[in-house]
Every structure is written in C-alpha cells, then in structure tokens.
Scaffold this motif. Structure first.
Motif, mmCIF file in Angstrom:
data_model
loop_
_atom_site.group_PDB
_atom_site.id
_atom_site.type_symbol
_atom_site.label_atom_id
_atom_site.label_comp_id
_atom_site.label_asym_id
_atom_site.label_seq_id
_atom_site.Cartn_x
_atom_site.Cartn_y
_atom_site.Cartn_z
ATOM 1 N N ASN A 119 61.911 53.202 27.977
ATOM 2 C CA ASN A 119 60.776 52.475 27.393
ATOM 3 C C ASN A 119 61.029 50.971 27.422
ATOM 4 O OD1 ASN A 119 59.376 54.828 26.679
ATOM 5 N ND2 ASN A 119 60.270 54.906 24.633
ATOM 6 N N LEU B 46 61.666 59.187 17.224
ATOM 7 C CA LEU B 46 60.709 59.401 18.314
ATOM 8 C C LEU B 46 59.348 59.787 17.760
ATOM 9 C CD1 LEU B 46 60.324 59.670 21.409
ATOM 10 C CD2 LEU B 46 61.025 62.057 21.177
ATOM 11 N N GLY C 144 66.050 54.201 17.115
ATOM 12 C CA GLY C 144 66.353 55.495 17.730
ATOM 13 C C GLY C 144 67.669 55.466 18.479
ATOM 14 N N HIS D 141 64.619 56.007 25.158
ATOM 15 C CA HIS D 141 64.333 54.729 24.505
ATOM 16 C C HIS D 141 64.643 53.555 25.431
ATOM 17 C CE1 HIS D 141 63.213 56.266 20.613
ATOM 18 N NE2 HIS D 141 64.342 56.944 20.483
ATOM 19 N N ASN E 15 62.497 51.486 19.004
ATOM 20 C CA ASN E 15 63.353 51.985 20.077
ATOM 21 C C ASN E 15 64.825 51.789 19.748
ATOM 22 O OD1 ASN E 15 61.889 53.043 22.593
ATOM 23 N ND2 ASN E 15 60.683 51.233 22.078
ATOM 24 N N ARG F 281 68.500 58.631 23.859
ATOM 25 C CA ARG F 281 68.894 57.246 24.089
ATOM 26 C C ARG F 281 68.359 56.762 25.436
ATOM 27 N NH1 ARG F 281 75.160 55.330 23.749
ATOM 28 N NH2 ARG F 281 75.323 56.408 25.768
ATOM 29 N N TYR G 168 53.908 54.145 20.852
ATOM 30 C CA TYR G 168 54.081 54.801 22.138
ATOM 31 C C TYR G 168 52.825 54.708 22.993
ATOM 32 C CZ TYR G 168 55.594 58.533 25.355
ATOM 33 O OH TYR G 168 55.940 59.268 26.472
#
Length: 503
Positions: free
Chosen positions: A154, A58, A116, A151, A113, A148, A66
């Motif tokens: 996103n 992150l 992660g 992500h 992402n 999780r 981001y």
C-alpha cells in the motif's frame, strides 16, 4: 440492543477482574508502564492474540482509508457534492487531486499502515523465542509477514520509497527511522516477506480459522507485486502456483459477495467483518449510499445519512463501460434510487456491498482484497506481455471471466469488430477493460491505471467530465506524473526528517 450488549460486556469485564483478584498472583504483575512486547509475548496464546491484533489494523483501515485511496482516486468513482455539509473537503481533495501534505486523511492512512506494520513486527520478533509447536509458530510468522507485505505494498504504491521499519520500537530513540528507503528496497522487502509467508502458511484452514492469510493469498499478492514491477516471468510463476490450490470461479457473480458465502472458493483473501458484533461490523453501504436517499438504500430507518454518505459514487463513464447484457453491472451498482415522494433520483451508488443490515448502523459484508478472477486476469496479462498468441491460453482465461458475466467470448478472428482482438495491444486494452468492470469497487482500478502508464491521460479526461458537473475548484484534476504519488505527511517530514515527494 447495542446498549444491552455493551452492558453485558461491561459486566463480563467486571466479573473477570473479580475472578483475577481472587488469584494470589494478582498483585505480582508488571507495572502498566513497563508492559512491552518482551514482557507480554510469553505463550502461544499471547502470540495468537498479537496476530489477531494485526488483523484488527487491517479491518480498521478497510472501513475507510483503503477505498478512499484505492478507488476514489480513480475514474471509477467520485463524490456526491453536499452543499449544506462542507466539513469533509479533505475527502473531496483526495478525489480531485488537490490534496496536500497536511491533509489529515493522508496522515491517517500513513499511520494506519505503520500501526499494522508495528504489530506484525512484534510477532516476527517474539514468536521465535516462545515455546509453541513449530507449525503454529510458522503460521503466526507467516500471517504477520503477509500482512506486513500488504501494508508496505500500500505504502510504496501511494508514496514511493518509505521508511522500512522492520524491528520492534522499544525506546524513544528507536522511533526515528533511517530515512526513506528506495522504491527498489521496499519492493525487495515485500517480496522477501511474501516468499517466506508462502513457505510458512497452510493452503487451507478449518472452519474456525477461515479468513486468515493462506499460502494462496501470499502467492497471489506476490504475483501482483511482480506484475506491478513488470516482471512478468516471476509474476506468472507465482500466479501459476495459486491455480493448483483449489480455487475456482463461482458460477454466479453475485454469490461471490454475499455475506452468507464469505471466504468462498473464489475468495483468495478478504478483510473480515462480523455484523453481529457492532465493534467488528462493516458499514460500507452507509458511506456509499447517496446522502439524500434516506433509508431507501440502506434499509435502516433508525440511521440518518448526512455528510458521511455520498462517497465513492460510480461515475457515468464507468456505468457506460459495461457492455449490454453484462450481469455484473446490476450486482455492482445501481444508477439511482426511488424516493417515495420524489420518484426516481438519478444518483448512482455502489450496490456490491449492500446486503441489508444486521443491526442499526451495522452490516456483515466483507471487503475483497484478492479474488481468483483477479488471479486469472493477471495470468492472462502476463502471458500476453510475453508474446501475443491468437486464441491462446490468455484468451481462454479472459473469456472464462466474460462468459460468467453473460458476455460473448472475444477471439482473434471474430466477425464482430467489438469482440475481435488481433494483436498484443488490443489484448492489453481488453484486459484493462475487463479488470475495470470485473473488479469495480474492489480497490484495483487506481493501481491498474498507474502501473499501466494510463493514469495521467485517463484522469485528465475524467476531470474534464467531472468539473462541469459540480462546484469544485477550477484547478481540480490537474494530474501530472508528480501527483500520482501522495505527498509524505508533513508531520512525518518534520518529526522524522523525511524528504518530501515532488508536488
């Protein structure tokens, strides 16, 4: 100083290796090629290391991807055109809606992402079998499920339906996905993860663990997920629970973002950086400062700005969105800088994350993900969507944010037309405006544009303003419903046989 630290760390590493060599078990180790989650995650300490690794993903993403995809795609910011340095057109293409499936930034964002997610899957898979206190196990799994979900949130907002990877990849054949899940299936997984995280995570941590995901962070993100789906009753239920967990609006807007006040009472979740350690430091101001500002903006005489600066530049439209007397404006942005020789240079820049350097190239600023002000505005929005009530609770929450900013309250019977809200649609517009200036440069604007159905109209108008200002391609900002979603990276389409988004 940086070299000294590196030499110290290298020496410490050598010392650890020598000490390990003295242990008779040193040679009795798994071969490096055989190391996997199943062989690594044996103790509570191993699980905690894995959780920290998930946060590291992150943090890496927060330094660049981001905000590129969460803020720069919106009408809040643009870029400073840099004629001598034309090596960063991929960034410009994101901003002007000319991005395609081979853009490396899209591939990086997708990879970051999913990297992660993979780290979270390790924790969720192996923690149940590790001997450790139930409280510690639940916390670790809760943190992993929160991350999780973050992500996947996103990914689904940027790409639509994406592959759901919920188990550990142990063999090459596991790497191939079952294809793109539907948007609804991705949201079901996000909601399931956040509900479980909220049940497992503590409301607060001790000083040494501050900054980790909490029950409040899971509930606030759950509320935002439901709001994005326009499920206002469910969103309100989740967000109401956040209000009972001890958060508050700080009296001073500027203090919310001060590195000396990290993880304060208004912070629900923020990406953590540690300026004292170069590898863990932030560097936002170096990217947001105008590339021709020298050290005036950063205060760092030892770092030369070039093509990596001049990004996320505030637009004139945003600057004009602030009402006269709004205390947030000067905290959030500056309209230019003063060059010792040229005088005032009218190139705006983000000031919200500019609190001085800690070391060469390093700052100590965290990046906010969810603040309590955001929670209150979301509650106000949910209340209004379930029925307009003149001067009701939604007004109270909206005005709590406005008064902190030094502005007059808005009411349904106000004699001042600019402060008068008479119906549900006018309240929607007021919330939309307040979110823009309150949460500027916190990666909320693009998602607000899309979920409110305003993205095409707003970004088309934004393009008409921006195209004459700098030599960008004439087909820039041709915004349609199709390109509100990013294209799936072509590499993923080829390797995983994924269907491409319409473009």
């Amino acid at each position: 100083m940086r070299n000294q630290r590196r030499n110290f760390l290298a020496g410490l590493l050598c010392l650890n290796i020598l000490l390990a060599a003295c242990n008779e078990d040193f040679l009795d180790q798994n071969r490096e090629t055989e190391l996997s989650g199943a062989t690594f995650f044996k103790t509570e300490s191993d699980i905690k290391q894995g959780v920290n690794g998930a946060y590291r993903s992150l943090r890496d993403m927060g330094l660049f991807s981001y905000w590129v995809f969460g803020e720069m795609r919106s009408d809040n910011t643009t870029f400073q055109y840099n004629p001598p340095q034309r090596g960063q057109e991929n960034r410009e293409f994101v901003d002007v809606f000319l991005v395609n499936s081979t853009n490396t930034l899209i591939q990086d964002y997708w990879r970051e992402n999913y990297s992660g997610i993979a780290r979270c899957n390790d924790i969720i898979t192996y923690a149940p079998a590790v001997v450790m206190p139930d409280e510690s196990r639940n916390q670790s799994i809760g943190e992993a499920k929160f991350l999780r979900a973050f992500h996947y949130f996103n990914l689904v907002r940027q790409f639509g339906g994406v592959p759901l990877r919920l188990s550990v990849t142990q063999t090459p054949s596991d790497a191939k996905s079952a294809g793109r899940a539907t948007v609804e299936e991705v949201y079901q997984q996000i909601i399931s993860d956040l509900e479980d995280a909220a049940a497992k995570l503590p409301p607060v941590y001790g000083a040494s663990d501050k900054g980790r995901a909490t029950k409040g962070a899971a509930l606030a993100l759950l509320g935002k997920v439901y709001l994005t789906q326009k499920n206002y009753p469910a969103a309100l239920l989740a967000l109401r629970q956040v209000t009972s967990l001890g958060y508050r609006i700080l009296p001073n807007y500027a203090s919310v973002f001060s590195p000396e006040n990290k993880n304060n009472d208004e912070s629900v979740f923020e990406i953590q950086y540690l300026g004292a350690v170069p590898e863990l430091a932030s560097n936002f101001i170096y990217q947001f400062a105008p590339f021709n500002s020298g050290s005036v903006v950063t205060g760092d005489r030892n770092t030369t700005l070039s093509y990596n600066a001049g990004w996320n530049i505030p637009t004139q439209d945003l600057i004009e969105a602030y009402e006269p007397g709004d205390l947030r404006k000067d905290v959030s942005l500056k309209e230019g800088f003063t060059d010792p020789e040229a005088g005032f240079v009218n190139v705006p820049y983000i000031n919200k994350y500019n609190h001085g350097i800690v070391d060469i190239g390093s700052t100590d600023d965290n990046f906010p993900v969810i603040r309590y002000a955001d929670v209150l505005l979301m509650i106000a929005e949910c209340l209004n969507e379930q029925g307009f009530v003149a001067n009701g609770e939604a007004f109270t929450l909206l005005n709590e944010i406005r008064v902190r900013a030094g502005l007059q309250p808005k009411t349904s019977g106000n004699v001042n037309p600019s402060l008068r809200i008479q119906n549900q649609q006018e309240f929607r517009d007021a919330i939309f405006q307040e979110r823009r200036v309150e949460l500027a440069f916190e990666n909320q604007r693009w998602y607000d544009l899309v979920r409110s159905g305003r993205a095409v109209a707003v970004m088309t108008a934004h393009g008409r303003e921006e195209i004459p200002k700098q030599p960008i391609p004439s087909n820039s900002y041709m915004v349609t419903e199709n390109n509100l979603l990013l294209p799936i990276p072509q590499r993923e389409v080829n390797l995983d046989n994924l269907t491409q988004n319409p473009m």
